[in-house]
Design a protein around this motif. Structure first.
Motif, PDB file in Angstrom:
ATOM      1  N   LEU A 180      -7.479 -41.629 -25.480  1.00  0.00           N
ATOM      2  CA  LEU A 180      -8.153 -42.158 -26.665  1.00  0.00           C
ATOM      3  C   LEU A 180      -7.489 -41.713 -27.958  1.00  0.00           C
ATOM      4  O   LEU A 180      -7.194 -42.531 -28.841  1.00  0.00           O
ATOM      5  CB  LEU A 180      -9.634 -41.752 -26.653  1.00  0.00           C
ATOM      6  N   GLY A 181      -7.248 -40.413 -28.079  1.00  0.00           N
ATOM      7  CA  GLY A 181      -6.686 -39.897 -29.327  1.00  0.00           C
ATOM      8  C   GLY A 181      -5.304 -40.441 -29.615  1.00  0.00           C
ATOM      9  O   GLY A 181      -5.010 -40.896 -30.728  1.00  0.00           O
ATOM     10  N   THR A 182      -4.423 -40.412 -28.608  1.00  0.00           N
ATOM     11  CA  THR A 182      -3.060 -40.884 -28.822  1.00  0.00           C
ATOM     12  C   THR A 182      -3.009 -42.393 -29.042  1.00  0.00           C
ATOM     13  O   THR A 182      -2.225 -42.878 -29.864  1.00  0.00           O
ATOM     14  CB  THR A 182      -2.175 -40.513 -27.619  1.00  0.00           C
ATOM     15  N   SER A 183      -3.842 -43.147 -28.325  1.00  0.00           N
ATOM     16  CA  SER A 183      -3.816 -44.607 -28.450  1.00  0.00           C
ATOM     17  C   SER A 183      -4.278 -45.058 -29.829  1.00  0.00           C
ATOM     18  O   SER A 183      -3.658 -45.920 -30.459  1.00  0.00           O
ATOM     19  CB  SER A 183      -4.694 -45.250 -27.369  1.00  0.00           C
ATOM     20  N   THR A 184      -5.386 -44.479 -30.314  1.00  0.00           N
ATOM     21  CA  THR A 184      -5.894 -44.877 -31.623  1.00  0.00           C
ATOM     22  C   THR A 184      -4.926 -44.479 -32.737  1.00  0.00           C
ATOM     23  O   THR A 184      -4.731 -45.234 -33.698  1.00  0.00           O
ATOM     24  CB  THR A 184      -7.268 -44.240 -31.878  1.00  0.00           C
ATOM     25  N   ASN A 185      -4.314 -43.307 -32.605  1.00  0.00           N
ATOM     26  CA  ASN A 185      -3.324 -42.905 -33.611  1.00  0.00           C
ATOM     27  C   ASN A 185      -2.085 -43.797 -33.578  1.00  0.00           C
ATOM     28  O   ASN A 185      -1.526 -44.133 -34.624  1.00  0.00           O
ATOM     29  CB  ASN A 185      -2.909 -41.447 -33.382  1.00  0.00           C
ATOM     30  N   PHE A 188      -3.018 -46.982 -35.333  1.00  0.00           N
ATOM     31  CA  PHE A 188      -3.134 -46.788 -36.781  1.00  0.00           C
ATOM     32  C   PHE A 188      -1.766 -46.775 -37.442  1.00  0.00           C
ATOM     33  O   PHE A 188      -1.524 -47.484 -38.430  1.00  0.00           O
ATOM     34  CB  PHE A 188      -3.881 -45.488 -37.082  1.00  0.00           C
ATOM     35  N   PHE A 189      -0.836 -45.996 -36.889  1.00  0.00           N
ATOM     36  CA  PHE A 189       0.483 -45.879 -37.516  1.00  0.00           C
ATOM     37  C   PHE A 189       1.302 -47.143 -37.322  1.00  0.00           C
ATOM     38  O   PHE A 189       2.176 -47.451 -38.141  1.00  0.00           O
ATOM     39  CB  PHE A 189       1.207 -44.656 -36.976  1.00  0.00           C
ATOM     40  N   ALA A 190       1.055 -47.884 -36.241  1.00  0.00           N
ATOM     41  CA  ALA A 190       1.754 -49.157 -36.051  1.00  0.00           C
ATOM     42  C   ALA A 190       1.346 -50.145 -37.136  1.00  0.00           C
ATOM     43  O   ALA A 190       2.193 -50.808 -37.753  1.00  0.00           O
ATOM     44  CB  ALA A 190       1.443 -49.717 -34.667  1.00  0.00           C
ATOM     45  N   PHE A 191       0.027 -50.253 -37.392  1.00  0.00           N
ATOM     46  CA  PHE A 191      -0.449 -51.141 -38.452  1.00  0.00           C
ATOM     47  C   PHE A 191      -0.005 -50.630 -39.819  1.00  0.00           C
ATOM     48  O   PHE A 191       0.443 -51.400 -40.669  1.00  0.00           O
ATOM     49  CB  PHE A 191      -1.975 -51.242 -38.408  1.00  0.00           C
ATOM     50  N   PHE A 192      -0.133 -49.328 -40.036  1.00  0.00           N
ATOM     51  CA  PHE A 192       0.210 -48.751 -41.335  1.00  0.00           C
ATOM     52  C   PHE A 192       1.688 -48.940 -41.635  1.00  0.00           C
ATOM     53  O   PHE A 192       2.070 -49.276 -42.768  1.00  0.00           O
ATOM     54  CB  PHE A 192      -0.156 -47.269 -41.353  1.00  0.00           C
ATOM     55  N   GLY A 193       2.537 -48.726 -40.631  1.00  0.00           N
ATOM     56  CA  GLY A 193       3.966 -48.877 -40.839  1.00  0.00           C
ATOM     57  C   GLY A 193       4.364 -50.314 -41.137  1.00  0.00           C
ATOM     58  O   GLY A 193       5.216 -50.576 -41.994  1.00  0.00           O
ATOM     59  N   ALA A 228      -9.220 -52.527 -33.327  1.00  0.00           N
ATOM     60  CA  ALA A 228      -8.269 -52.118 -32.292  1.00  0.00           C
ATOM     61  C   ALA A 228      -8.706 -50.799 -31.663  1.00  0.00           C
ATOM     62  O   ALA A 228      -8.678 -50.645 -30.431  1.00  0.00           O
ATOM     63  CB  ALA A 228      -6.872 -51.990 -32.886  1.00  0.00           C
ATOM     64  N   GLY A 229      -9.128 -49.854 -32.512  1.00  0.00           N
ATOM     65  CA  GLY A 229      -9.644 -48.592 -31.989  1.00  0.00           C
ATOM     66  C   GLY A 229     -10.914 -48.766 -31.195  1.00  0.00           C
ATOM     67  O   GLY A 229     -11.105 -48.135 -30.141  1.00  0.00           O
ATOM     68  N   ILE A 230     -11.805 -49.636 -31.686  1.00  0.00           N
ATOM     69  CA  ILE A 230     -13.044 -49.912 -30.961  1.00  0.00           C
ATOM     70  C   ILE A 230     -12.744 -50.556 -29.606  1.00  0.00           C
ATOM     71  O   ILE A 230     -13.373 -50.249 -28.595  1.00  0.00           O
ATOM     72  CB  ILE A 230     -13.961 -50.832 -31.800  1.00  0.00           C
ATOM     73  N   GLY A 231     -11.745 -51.452 -29.594  1.00  0.00           N
ATOM     74  CA  GLY A 231     -11.363 -52.090 -28.341  1.00  0.00           C
ATOM     75  C   GLY A 231     -10.853 -51.090 -27.320  1.00  0.00           C
ATOM     76  O   GLY A 231     -11.232 -51.141 -26.144  1.00  0.00           O
ATOM     77  N   VAL A 232     -10.003 -50.160 -27.762  1.00  0.00           N
ATOM     78  CA  VAL A 232      -9.486 -49.131 -26.857  1.00  0.00           C
ATOM     79  C   VAL A 232     -10.619 -48.232 -26.363  1.00  0.00           C
ATOM     80  O   VAL A 232     -10.709 -47.927 -25.160  1.00  0.00           O
ATOM     81  CB  VAL A 232      -8.407 -48.288 -27.566  1.00  0.00           C
ATOM     82  N   ALA A 233     -11.497 -47.800 -27.283  1.00  0.00           N
ATOM     83  CA  ALA A 233     -12.601 -46.929 -26.896  1.00  0.00           C
ATOM     84  C   ALA A 233     -13.566 -47.628 -25.941  1.00  0.00           C
ATOM     85  O   ALA A 233     -14.101 -47.014 -25.012  1.00  0.00           O
ATOM     86  CB  ALA A 233     -13.351 -46.450 -28.148  1.00  0.00           C
ATOM     87  N   SER A 234     -13.793 -48.930 -26.149  1.00  0.00           N
ATOM     88  CA  SER A 234     -14.698 -49.677 -25.277  1.00  0.00           C
ATOM     89  C   SER A 234     -14.086 -49.935 -23.909  1.00  0.00           C
ATOM     90  O   SER A 234     -14.803 -50.011 -22.899  1.00  0.00           O
ATOM     91  CB  SER A 234     -15.078 -51.011 -25.924  1.00  0.00           C
ATOM     92  N   THR A 235     -12.770 -50.075 -23.863  1.00  0.00           N
ATOM     93  CA  THR A 235     -12.094 -50.350 -22.596  1.00  0.00           C
ATOM     94  C   THR A 235     -12.230 -49.193 -21.616  1.00  0.00           C
ATOM     95  O   THR A 235     -12.286 -49.401 -20.396  1.00  0.00           O
ATOM     96  CB  THR A 235     -10.599 -50.640 -22.840  1.00  0.00           C
TER      97      THR A 235
END
Length: 251
Positions: A180-185, A188-193, A228-235
């Motif tokens: 969870l932690g690595t996927s959401t980060n 985030f950085f993929a979108f931010f970049g 995207a984070g919600i999707g990963v957490a829900s999966t």
């Protein structure tokens, strides 16, 4: 063109060297998924086409390519596919509601000058287009998380076939917590970049923090990151439950 060719060649060689035949299939899957996206965009140009239905179809095809074509048909890919599609359907329902109420569909005032020469009466529901864009941005992360959980769950069940459904489900959740932690980060950085130029643009426009936060463009990107984070957490719980149910039932 030469740069693209050589970069693609290096990627192909590395994927084949590391993954063998599966690496070669993974490389081809990139082009297949790209073809699905292009075909979806072309169909969206038809005025009567429903973006939501097309998004569900495209997500299904992308999931099939990413799971079944690369990894073959097995219990882990079937459960990952079911979990991915269940997550997409649930997310899509909330995404449409949030997109409509947050008023992030369409174009922002910063883009007005660039589109001023074009007509906006194109017969397309921008709320559905906004929802489709968010879903297509998250489907890759959802399928990756699903297969990353179902695969080790199948292995632990193979070595311990007497394990209970409850313990197997708890094992899947423990794997999900590590992801969870690595996927959401990563998301985030993929979108931010990819949208770093947007922040530089806001700086050139001398926007304040309040103006940036309330900008339609910025809000749309942040909502995409959150979903995207919600999707990963829900999966994670969905895949854990589906995989545990099918494995124990099959066993």
């Amino acid at each position: 063109m030469n740069t693209l060719f050589w970069l693609g060649t290096i990627l192909f060689i590395l994927m084949v060297f590391v993954g063998g035949k599966k690496g070669a299939r993974s490389f081809l899957a990139i082009f297949f998924n790209f073809g699905v996206l292009i075909l979806t965009i072309l169909i969206l140009m038809i005025p009567k086409a429903d973006p939501i239905i097309l998004t569900l179809i495209a997500s299904t095809l992308i999931s099939c390519i990413s799971l079944f074509y690369i990894n073959g048909v097995s219990t882990k890919t079937i459960t990952a596919f079911i979990s991915s599609m269940a997550t997409v359907v649930i997310l899509l329902f909330f995404i449409v509601i949030v997109t409509e109420n947050a008023m992030i569909q369409g174009f922002g005032e910063e883009e007005a000058e660039g589109i001023s020469t074009f007509s906006l009466y194109i017969g397309i529901d921008f709320v559905k287009i906004g929802a489709a864009v968010i879903i297509m941005s998250t489907i890759g992360a959802i399928t990756d998380t699903a297969i990353a959980i179902s695969s080790p769950m199948r292995e632990i069940f193979h070595h311990h076939p007497s394990i209970s459904r409850k313990d197997l489900f708890a094992f899947g959740l423990r794997i999900g917590r590590d992801l969870l932690g690595t996927s959401t980060n990563t998301l985030f950085f993929a979108f931010f970049g990819s949208y770093l130029a947007l922040l530089i643009w806001f700086k050139d426009l001398s926007y304040s923090i309040d103006q940036i936060v309330n900008s339609k463009i910025f809000s749309a990107e942040m909502i995409a990151i959150f979903f995207a984070g919600i999707g990963v957490a829900s999966t994670i719980p969905i895949t854990s439950w589906v995989t545990a149910y099918f494995l124990v039932k099959k066993g």
